[in-house]
Design an enzyme around this catalytic site. Structure first.
Site, PDB file in Angstrom:
ATOM      1  N   THR A 228       0.839  -1.196   0.000  1.00 47.28           N
ATOM      2  CA  THR A 228       0.000   0.000   0.000  1.00 47.28           C
ATOM      3  C   THR A 228       0.874   1.246   0.000  1.00 47.28           C
ATOM      4  OG1 THR A 228      -0.070   0.263   2.407  1.00 47.28           O
ATOM      5  CG2 THR A 228      -1.743  -1.155   1.400  1.00 47.28           C
ATOM      6  N   ASP A 229       0.332   2.340  -0.522  1.00 48.13           N
ATOM      7  CA  ASP A 229       0.934   3.631  -0.216  1.00 48.13           C
ATOM      8  C   ASP A 229       0.757   3.850   1.284  1.00 48.13           C
ATOM      9  OD1 ASP A 229       2.121   6.111  -0.401  1.00 48.13           O
ATOM     10  OD2 ASP A 229       0.918   6.747  -2.118  1.00 48.13           O
ATOM     11  N   TRP A 230       1.597   4.678   1.866  1.00 48.13           N
ATOM     12  CA  TRP A 230       1.640   4.799   3.323  1.00 48.13           C
ATOM     13  C   TRP A 230       0.312   5.349   3.864  1.00 48.13           C
ATOM     14  CZ3 TRP A 230       5.345   2.388   1.508  1.00 48.13           C
ATOM     15  CH2 TRP A 230       6.423   1.946   2.259  1.00 48.13           C
ATOM     16  N   GLY A 231      -0.355   4.520   4.681  1.00 44.57           N
ATOM     17  CA  GLY A 231      -1.661   4.883   5.206  1.00 44.57           C
ATOM     18  C   GLY A 231      -2.782   4.634   4.224  1.00 44.57           C
ATOM     19  N   GLY A 232      -2.497   3.909   3.132  1.00 42.95           N
ATOM     20  CA  GLY A 232      -3.465   3.744   2.057  1.00 42.95           C
ATOM     21  C   GLY A 232      -4.358   2.528   2.178  1.00 42.95           C
TER      22      GLY A 232
END
Length: 810
Positions: A228-232
């Site tokens: 995932t993108d960070w926090g995604g």
């Protein structure tokens, strides 16, 4: 599976633990099974491995690394071999810093010039972006570590990027927004893919079975890891079912428990989890091999700096050279003006910020050159404030010069991750300075520093225009080498420069402001639109000048390739970028006027001629048919076009291609805008015909209570008075910080607070706030302040007690 023996020894909890990060940048480890942490680091144009406190916004300084030119810059080189070299140098530095996965390159399309992250992306053309990206990936992975191509997919705006729903038709999705990823996966063999924040046609990308399984896994054969993108991560279990193995950063074990529960409840099978674990273990063990034994923990700083300079030199674009003002003659009296000469703008802002090993400065370099430098004046204030004294001083200096080198561009707070630009203009104080300088000295050479397209209504006031883009730590010397003729510029634009922003095809639909963004322009982005709709532009895609001239001749088209001759007919050695476009003569299936299908860069001495070839491949004549749901070829005659840009075609031949006889996907009468390429004002009904369904509601439903995927900005409509007050404080703080000149801090409020969905509070705090605590916050926001506060405090006590028990047991 490759690692069945290890997986069989793992507990269910251990398997689940590998699916999320250990902290901000590292994955989990299982020591008893020899599974170590992997380190993931930002790295589109250089390593950003933070030594101290970690963040995703580029706030805290990282370990020094070579800052290469950004992707938007290197794209202008059109040189895949150069891309591979840069990737290899970055990969070597990643190994020296013990980085397993390098988070880059970024290959999202430049749908609109105002996307705040365009400096980090290659092109408005998917074929071009894919080929350059594949070369980067090959270079990075030649050192045994993994590249991570991002952001998959259709992530073309920064505003509300964590919640926005991208509404796009299937053909446009395939031909424009996925083709670069397809090339990166198939040709670059990227071991890792990063899913994007946004929704795609209603589903978050990392939960989208069509995107993640049917296309990425089944059609392209990708067998690597999706992170995932960070926090995604939205719904962790839904993401895992779709094949998104790794969630970053850590959630302190919260989502691990969700995975375990989902298996006990029968929502996902343990066999499916095992497949995800196997892929992650493969990434672990294959990237870890490079760190076995003695690992070189340093690199040749000067050698890498020279490579950064070479990359910048090949990527600089000469856009104007009236009266052959460049290269500068020996002993020319030069006045240097502009803040960017002394304080270079050489990279973007946000998660890609690199702490350079060294940084060239124009004012130091210019004294070494065979020209007469009569002085420097700042001329303008960097962040737009008007300063009459600075302007007057600059004009006084310019009066005494033969040529003025004027350094202008966009500042760091204007082009940044998490924000989109508000317009395409240069700051007014810079334009005013240019006009004033022109009054006293018309011999102005502008050195432009920015990572994306801008309007240039002032261009008649300059004789020379050298676009350095964001040219990295060695950019200052590279630019001076071009200006003085030590290097012949060979870069060509990888994006179109329109006359005004209103001329752009997505003008009425960028960015999506609340729930969704509609890609009504379809296939017609960039030059595909301008050429098809016959819209005049400032500089076309593929444009760039040289100090020499090239002649094209002798086109020869076969079944597999096009061959032709290029001759350097000028006085300088130089490089030419030849571009292959195709045009279908059929009008049965709408297509852009022309599409890039190949390119080559040729270095020639004066008088030298060379036959060059550009091969046809599986993408040369294809289109995606929404009826057959696969790639097809239309039987038609195709113009084979060889040009120096999309607007300057030098050679032409025609080739009859036998197609696949697929069913007709469209009724022409229902899609007039697309058949004419005039898509700047497509009506909703026509877009829905293309889409094959109704478009979703694009505005927030303000009658509903706010939930996990609503943003902090929506607190302006909250039932809770405290939430509305918090919103007003946030907006006031943003206004006040901009008012007092703290623009970068103001931007952080928009990036990390204003557009953040509520779930981001849990996903980005590393377990400080968990989802049950977030439920309490939402109760407060939705008008139940004391009930919510009690809930929040109760859940916090539970979490702390649980953490203490874990520490006690260990």
């Amino acid at each position: 599976m490759k690692y069945t023996e290890i997986i069989d020894k793992m507990t269910l909890e251990e398997k689940a633990s590998l699916m999320s990060g250990k902290d901000f940048w590292q994955t989990e480890n299982i020591d008893r099974l020899g599974i170590n942490n992997m380190f993931l680091a930002d790295g589109p144009h250089g390593i950003r491995k933070q030594a101290e406190a970690a963040d995703h916004l580029g706030l805290n300084e990282s370990i020094p690394a070579t800052c290469f030119p950004t992707a938007a810059t290197v794209a202008n080189s059109w040189n895949t071999e150069l891309g591979k070299e840069i990737g290899s140098f970055i990969g070597a530095e990643a190994v020296a810093q013990k980085v397993n996965v390098l988070l880059g390159p970024g290959i999202n399309m430049k749908r609109d010039p105002l996307c705040g992250r365009n400096f980090e992306y290659f092109s408005e053309d998917p074929y071009h972006a894919g080929k350059i990206a594949a070369s980067y990936i090959q270079g990075i992975q030649s050192h045994g570590i993994s590249a991570c191509v991002k952001h998959f997919a259709v992530n073309n705006q920064e505003e509300r990027r964590m919640t926005i729903d991208t509404v796009v038709d299937e053909r446009t999705l395939r031909e424009i927004y996925l083709t670069a990823f397809e090339i990166a996966v198939k040709e670059g063999q990227s071991k890792t893919v990063m899913s994007s924040y946004n929704r795609l046609n209603g589903e978050y990308t990392n939960e989208n079975i069509h995107l993640m399984q049917e296309i990425l896994r089944d059609e392209w054969g990708f067998d690597g890891v999706v992170v995932t993108d960070w926090g995604g991560s939205n719904d962790r279990v839904a993401g895992l079912i779709a094949g998104n193995e790794l969630e970053m950063p850590t959630t302190a074990g919260e989502t691990d428990k969700e995975i375990v529960k989902a298996i006990y409840d029968g929502i996902i099978s343990e066999d499916a989890l095992n497949v995800c674990v196997d892929r992650l273990l493969d990434l672990h063990f294959t990237t870890e091999k490079v760190f076995e034994g003695e690992v070189k923990t340093s690199f040749d700083i000067e050698k890498h700096h020279q490579q950064a300079q070479k990359a910048a030199e090949e990527s600089i674009v000469l856009l104007k050279n009236e009266d052959n003002i460049l290269p500068l003659s020996k002993d020319t009296k030069i006045a240097t003006i502009g803040d960017f000469a002394k304080n270079p703008r050489y990279q973007g802002a946000g998660s890609s910020i690199v702490n350079p090993t060294k940084l060239d400065n124009t004012l130091d370099i210019i004294e070494e050159l065979p020209i007469t430098h009569i002085g420097y004046e700042q001329g303008f204030e960097r962040y737009g404030k008007r300063n009459k004294k600075m302007m007057n001083n600059a004009c006084q200096l310019a009066e005494n010069a033969d040529v003025v080198l004027l350094y202008i561009g966009l500042d760091e707070a204007t082009e940044a991750e998490g924000l989109d630009r508000s317009n395409m203009r240069l700051p007014e104080n810079q334009v005013e300075l240019l006009h004033e300088l022109h009054q006293v000295n018309p011999n102005i050479v502008t050195i432009l520093s920015c990572g994306s397209a801008i309007e240039m209504p002032w261009i008649d006031k300059v004789k020379g225009l050298v676009h350095g883009y964001l040219s990295g730590q060695a950019g200052a010397r590279a630019i001076m080498n071009v200006v003085t003729g030590q290097v012949n510029p060979s870069g060509k634009l990888a994006e179109t420069y329109p006359l005004t922003y209103k001329d752009t095809p997505a003008y009425q639909h960028f960015p999506g402001k609340e729930v969704s963004v509609e890609y009504r322009e379809g296939l017609f982005i960039g030059y595909r639109y301008y050429d098809s709709a016959k819209v005049d532009v400032r500089f076309p895609f593929g444009y760039g000048l040289s100090y020499t001239e090239f002649e094209y001749s002798d086109i020869d088209v076969t079944d597999n390739q096009v061959a032709f001759t290029i001759k350097n007919v000028g006085d300088y050695a130089g490089a030419e970028i030849a571009q292959l476009y195709i045009h279908s003569q059929s009008d049965q299936i709408f297509r852009p006027e022309k599409e890039l299908k190949g390119f080559t860069k040729v270095f020639l001495q004066p008088g030298e001629a060379r036959q060059v070839t550009i091969p046809f491949d599986d993408k040369t004549f294809r289109y995606f048919n929404v009826q057959s749901n696969k790639w097809e070829i239309e039987s038609a005659s195709y113009d084979i076009l060889i040009g120096t840009s999309s607007a300057d075609i030098k050679l032409k031949d025609t080739k009859l291609i036998k197609g696949t006889d697929a069913p007709q996907p469209y009724h022409k009468a229902e899609l007039p805008s697309y058949y004419h390429g005039k898509v700047a004002d497509v009506k909703q009904s026509e877009f829905e015909t293309l889409l094959g369904r109704k478009v979703p509601e694009s505005s927030w439903d303000r009658s509903k209570p706010l939930g996990y995927n609503d943003t902090i900005a929506q607190c302006q409509y909250a039932k809770g008075m405290v939430a509305r007050l918090a919103f007003r404080l946030i907006t006031f703080s943003h206004w006040f910080l901009r008012k007092i000149g703290k623009r970068e801090t103001a931007n952080l409020i928009m990036m990390s607070v204003y557009h953040m969905p509520f779930r981001g509070i849990a996903r980005m705090t590393g377990g400080v706030v968990n989802m049950p605590m977030l439920d309490g916050i939402l109760k407060m926001v939705n008008g139940h302040f004391f009930k919510g506060l009690r809930h929040f405090l109760r859940e916090r006590r539970k979490m702390l007690k649980s953490q203490q028990q874990v520490v006690g047991n260990s």
